[in-house]
Design a protein around this motif. Structure first.
Motif, PDB file in Angstrom:
ATOM      1  N   LEU A  76      39.853  30.244  36.040  1.00 36.58           N
ATOM      2  CA  LEU A  76      40.028  29.022  36.835  1.00 36.58           C
ATOM      3  C   LEU A  76      39.493  29.204  38.253  1.00 36.58           C
ATOM      4  O   LEU A  76      38.838  28.302  38.791  1.00 36.58           O
ATOM      5  N   LEU A  77      39.741  30.350  38.856  1.00 39.51           N
ATOM      6  CA  LEU A  77      39.192  30.617  40.193  1.00 39.51           C
ATOM      7  C   LEU A  77      37.668  30.589  40.171  1.00 39.51           C
ATOM      8  O   LEU A  77      37.025  30.035  41.065  1.00 39.51           O
ATOM      9  N   ARG A  78      37.095  31.181  39.134  1.00 37.59           N
ATOM     10  CA  ARG A  78      35.636  31.195  39.009  1.00 37.59           C
ATOM     11  C   ARG A  78      35.109  29.769  38.848  1.00 37.59           C
ATOM     12  O   ARG A  78      34.116  29.390  39.455  1.00 37.59           O
ATOM     13  N   LEU A  79      35.800  28.951  38.040  1.00 37.04           N
ATOM     14  CA  LEU A  79      35.366  27.570  37.823  1.00 37.04           C
ATOM     15  C   LEU A  79      35.471  26.733  39.096  1.00 37.04           C
ATOM     16  O   LEU A  79      34.707  25.785  39.275  1.00 37.04           O
ATOM     17  N   CYS A  80      36.419  27.078  39.957  1.00 35.77           N
ATOM     18  CA  CYS A  80      36.543  26.348  41.225  1.00 35.77           C
ATOM     19  C   CYS A  80      35.301  26.550  42.077  1.00 35.77           C
ATOM     20  O   CYS A  80      34.879  25.636  42.782  1.00 35.77           O
TER      21      CYS A  80
ATOM     22  N   GLY B  27      46.042  42.532  43.047  1.00 30.68           N
ATOM     23  CA  GLY B  27      45.497  43.523  42.125  1.00 30.68           C
ATOM     24  C   GLY B  27      45.252  43.033  40.710  1.00 30.68           C
ATOM     25  O   GLY B  27      44.225  43.302  40.123  1.00 30.68           O
ATOM     26  N   PHE B  28      46.185  42.283  40.152  1.00 30.68           N
ATOM     27  CA  PHE B  28      46.013  41.844  38.774  1.00 30.68           C
ATOM     28  C   PHE B  28      46.251  40.345  38.660  1.00 30.68           C
ATOM     29  O   PHE B  28      47.241  39.826  39.140  1.00 30.68           O
ATOM     30  N   LEU B  29      45.301  39.674  38.053  1.00 30.93           N
ATOM     31  CA  LEU B  29      45.444  38.266  37.689  1.00 30.93           C
ATOM     32  C   LEU B  29      45.124  38.148  36.209  1.00 30.93           C
ATOM     33  O   LEU B  29      44.171  38.766  35.731  1.00 30.93           O
ATOM     34  N   PRO B  30      45.892  37.348  35.477  1.00 33.55           N
ATOM     35  CA  PRO B  30      45.543  37.131  34.072  1.00 33.55           C
ATOM     36  C   PRO B  30      44.124  36.548  33.959  1.00 33.55           C
ATOM     37  O   PRO B  30      43.654  35.862  34.873  1.00 33.55           O
ATOM     38  N   PRO B  31      43.442  36.816  32.859  1.00 31.65           N
ATOM     39  CA  PRO B  31      42.054  36.360  32.712  1.00 31.65           C
ATOM     40  C   PRO B  31      41.899  34.843  32.857  1.00 31.65           C
ATOM     41  O   PRO B  31      40.908  34.377  33.413  1.00 31.65           O
ATOM     42  N   GLU B  32      42.889  34.078  32.396  1.00 27.74           N
ATOM     43  CA  GLU B  32      42.788  32.623  32.491  1.00 27.74           C
ATOM     44  C   GLU B  32      42.815  32.166  33.949  1.00 27.74           C
ATOM     45  O   GLU B  32      42.093  31.237  34.332  1.00 27.74           O
TER      46      GLU B  32
ATOM     47  N   LEU C  32      38.634  20.988  35.648  1.00 26.41           N
ATOM     48  CA  LEU C  32      38.938  22.398  35.388  1.00 26.41           C
ATOM     49  C   LEU C  32      39.489  22.583  33.979  1.00 26.41           C
ATOM     50  O   LEU C  32      39.132  23.537  33.291  1.00 26.41           O
ATOM     51  N   ALA C  33      40.335  21.655  33.546  1.00 23.67           N
ATOM     52  CA  ALA C  33      40.876  21.744  32.185  1.00 23.67           C
ATOM     53  C   ALA C  33      39.757  21.597  31.166  1.00 23.67           C
ATOM     54  O   ALA C  33      39.674  22.355  30.200  1.00 23.67           O
TER      55      ALA C  33
END
Length: 106
Positions: free
Chosen positions: A39-43, A30-35, A53-54
């Motif tokens: 990172l998931l989006r960048l993957c 349900g909730f993931l921090p924006p960071e 990724l960094a």
């Protein structure tokens, strides 16, 4: 961002700079921090090294390692060492001896 954590969870294992991160395809809780969402989006759909990724996220590598460790714990990403670090891709002992002997001959 990391809630005071300086290292990824032990369950995530060692996360090297050139380790490869790949999403598992699982849905985030349900909730993931924006960071972590970033990172998931960048993957995306393709495997990415931790260093990329960094760099792409603008976050320090240590922070990215902690966040990726959390994503591993949630089952959202899989992290594998690069081929050069895996035991099956270590150089042959004979080759290493030949290189050492060649260097000594210089």
């Amino acid at each position: 961002m990391t809630a005071g954590r300086a290292r990824p969870p032990d369950s995530a294992g060692r996360i090297g700079l050139m380790a490869i991160v790949q999403p598992t395809g699982e849905r985030p809780p349900g909730f993931l921090p924006p960071e972590q969402r970033d990172l998931l989006r960048l993957c995306g759909d393709a495997p990415q090294p931790v260093a990329d990724l960094a760099s792409d996220s603008g976050l320090p590598v240590g922070v990215v390692r902690v966040l990726l460790g959390e994503l591993v714990t949630h089952g959202l990403v899989r992290i594998t060492p690069p081929e050069a670090e895996s035991p099956s891709h270590r150089p042959d002992a004979r080759l290493l001896r030949d290189v050492i002997n060649g260097l000594r001959a210089l």
